[in-house]
Design a protein around this motif. Sequence first.
Motif, PDB file in Angstrom:
ATOM      1  N   VAL A  33       0.865  -1.172   0.000  1.00 21.86           N
ATOM      2  CA  VAL A  33       0.000   0.000   0.000  1.00 21.86           C
ATOM      3  C   VAL A  33       0.906   1.228   0.000  1.00 21.86           C
ATOM      4  O   VAL A  33       1.766   1.367   0.868  1.00 21.86           O
ATOM      5  CB  VAL A  33      -0.905   0.013   1.252  1.00 21.86           C
ATOM      6  N   PRO A  34       0.733   2.120  -0.959  1.00 21.63           N
ATOM      7  CA  PRO A  34       1.593   3.303  -0.976  1.00 21.63           C
ATOM      8  C   PRO A  34       1.323   4.195   0.240  1.00 21.63           C
ATOM      9  O   PRO A  34       0.188   4.349   0.668  1.00 21.63           O
ATOM     10  CB  PRO A  34       1.226   4.004  -2.282  1.00 21.63           C
ATOM     11  N   LEU A  35       2.388   4.733   0.818  1.00 26.23           N
ATOM     12  CA  LEU A  35       2.240   5.624   1.961  1.00 26.23           C
ATOM     13  C   LEU A  35       1.676   6.965   1.510  1.00 26.23           C
ATOM     14  O   LEU A  35       2.029   7.455   0.436  1.00 26.23           O
ATOM     15  CB  LEU A  35       3.599   5.849   2.627  1.00 26.23           C
ATOM     16  N   PRO A  36       0.803   7.550   2.317  1.00 25.26           N
ATOM     17  CA  PRO A  36       0.294   8.877   1.956  1.00 25.26           C
ATOM     18  C   PRO A  36       1.414   9.910   2.062  1.00 25.26           C
ATOM     19  O   PRO A  36       2.372   9.728   2.815  1.00 25.26           O
ATOM     20  CB  PRO A  36      -0.791   9.142   2.994  1.00 25.26           C
ATOM     21  N   LYS A  37       1.295  10.997   1.311  1.00 28.94           N
ATOM     22  CA  LYS A  37       2.302  12.045   1.356  1.00 28.94           C
ATOM     23  C   LYS A  37       2.233  12.732   2.710  1.00 28.94           C
ATOM     24  O   LYS A  37       1.177  13.110   3.187  1.00 28.94           O
ATOM     25  CB  LYS A  37       2.051  13.049   0.248  1.00 28.94           C
ATOM     26  N   GLU A  38       3.392  12.839   3.342  1.00 27.94           N
ATOM     27  CA  GLU A  38       3.462  13.462   4.653  1.00 27.94           C
ATOM     28  C   GLU A  38       3.661  14.960   4.480  1.00 27.94           C
ATOM     29  O   GLU A  38       4.535  15.396   3.743  1.00 27.94           O
ATOM     30  CB  GLU A  38       4.617  12.872   5.454  1.00 27.94           C
ATOM     31  N   LEU A  39       2.865  15.741   5.176  1.00 24.14           N
ATOM     32  CA  LEU A  39       2.968  17.182   5.104  1.00 24.14           C
ATOM     33  C   LEU A  39       3.793  17.688   6.277  1.00 24.14           C
ATOM     34  O   LEU A  39       3.488  17.387   7.431  1.00 24.14           O
ATOM     35  CB  LEU A  39       1.574  17.819   5.121  1.00 24.14           C
ATOM     36  N   GLY A  40       4.854  18.420   6.006  1.00 17.63           N
ATOM     37  CA  GLY A  40       5.687  18.981   7.057  1.00 17.63           C
ATOM     38  C   GLY A  40       6.586  17.965   7.741  1.00 17.63           C
ATOM     39  O   GLY A  40       7.093  18.223   8.819  1.00 17.63           O
ATOM     40  N   GLY A  41       6.776  16.800   7.141  1.00 19.18           N
ATOM     41  CA  GLY A  41       7.596  15.760   7.754  1.00 19.18           C
ATOM     42  C   GLY A  41       9.069  15.921   7.408  1.00 19.18           C
ATOM     43  O   GLY A  41       9.485  16.894   6.789  1.00 19.18           O
ATOM     44  N   ARG A  42       9.848  14.951   7.846  1.00 20.01           N
ATOM     45  CA  ARG A  42      11.286  14.966   7.584  1.00 20.01           C
ATOM     46  C   ARG A  42      11.580  14.652   6.137  1.00 20.01           C
ATOM     47  O   ARG A  42      10.815  13.976   5.471  1.00 20.01           O
ATOM     48  CB  ARG A  42      11.961  13.918   8.437  1.00 20.01           C
ATOM     49  N   LYS A  43      12.719  15.111   5.707  1.00 18.75           N
ATOM     50  CA  LYS A  43      13.175  14.805   4.350  1.00 18.75           C
ATOM     51  C   LYS A  43      13.966  13.504   4.396  1.00 18.75           C
ATOM     52  O   LYS A  43      14.505  13.126   5.421  1.00 18.75           O
ATOM     53  CB  LYS A  43      14.085  15.932   3.832  1.00 18.75           C
ATOM     54  N   GLY A  44      14.040  12.813   3.287  1.00 14.92           N
ATOM     55  CA  GLY A  44      14.850  11.603   3.211  1.00 14.92           C
ATOM     56  C   GLY A  44      14.049  10.338   3.446  1.00 14.92           C
ATOM     57  O   GLY A  44      12.822  10.351   3.435  1.00 14.92           O
ATOM     58  N   PRO A  45      14.773   9.229   3.671  1.00 18.62           N
ATOM     59  CA  PRO A  45      14.103   7.931   3.817  1.00 18.62           C
ATOM     60  C   PRO A  45      13.231   7.854   5.061  1.00 18.62           C
ATOM     61  O   PRO A  45      13.450   8.561   6.040  1.00 18.62           O
ATOM     62  CB  PRO A  45      15.250   6.929   3.921  1.00 18.62           C
ATOM     63  N   GLU A  46      12.250   6.981   5.013  1.00 18.22           N
ATOM     64  CA  GLU A  46      11.344   6.758   6.135  1.00 18.22           C
ATOM     65  C   GLU A  46      12.138   6.217   7.327  1.00 18.22           C
ATOM     66  O   GLU A  46      12.742   5.147   7.239  1.00 18.22           O
ATOM     67  CB  GLU A  46      10.270   5.750   5.715  1.00 18.22           C
ATOM     68  N   PRO A  47      12.191   6.915   8.484  1.00 19.46           N
ATOM     69  CA  PRO A  47      13.033   6.470   9.594  1.00 19.46           C
ATOM     70  C   PRO A  47      12.599   5.141  10.201  1.00 19.46           C
ATOM     71  O   PRO A  47      13.424   4.373  10.665  1.00 19.46           O
ATOM     72  CB  PRO A  47      12.932   7.598  10.609  1.00 19.46           C
TER      73      PRO A  47
END
Length: 62
Positions: A33-47
């Motif tokens: 399932v594609p992850l929804p776009k995070e608004l105001g989150g961190r840049k780079g790979p998913e921690p």
Amino acid sequence: MSEADRRADLPPAAQRALAEADERRRKAEAEAVPLPKELGGRKGPEPVRYGDWEKKGLAIDF
């Protein structure tokens, strides 16, 4: 040496295990399932996926 050549040299049990792993990987990719776009989150790979958190210059591995 290609991947098929390397697998041909393995015992039958190892070949079955690799075939089962390939099938599980294909199923997981099809059901992903594609992850929804995070608004105001961190840049780079998913921690959570990569196991490394960084906040204010401090890195925490878990």
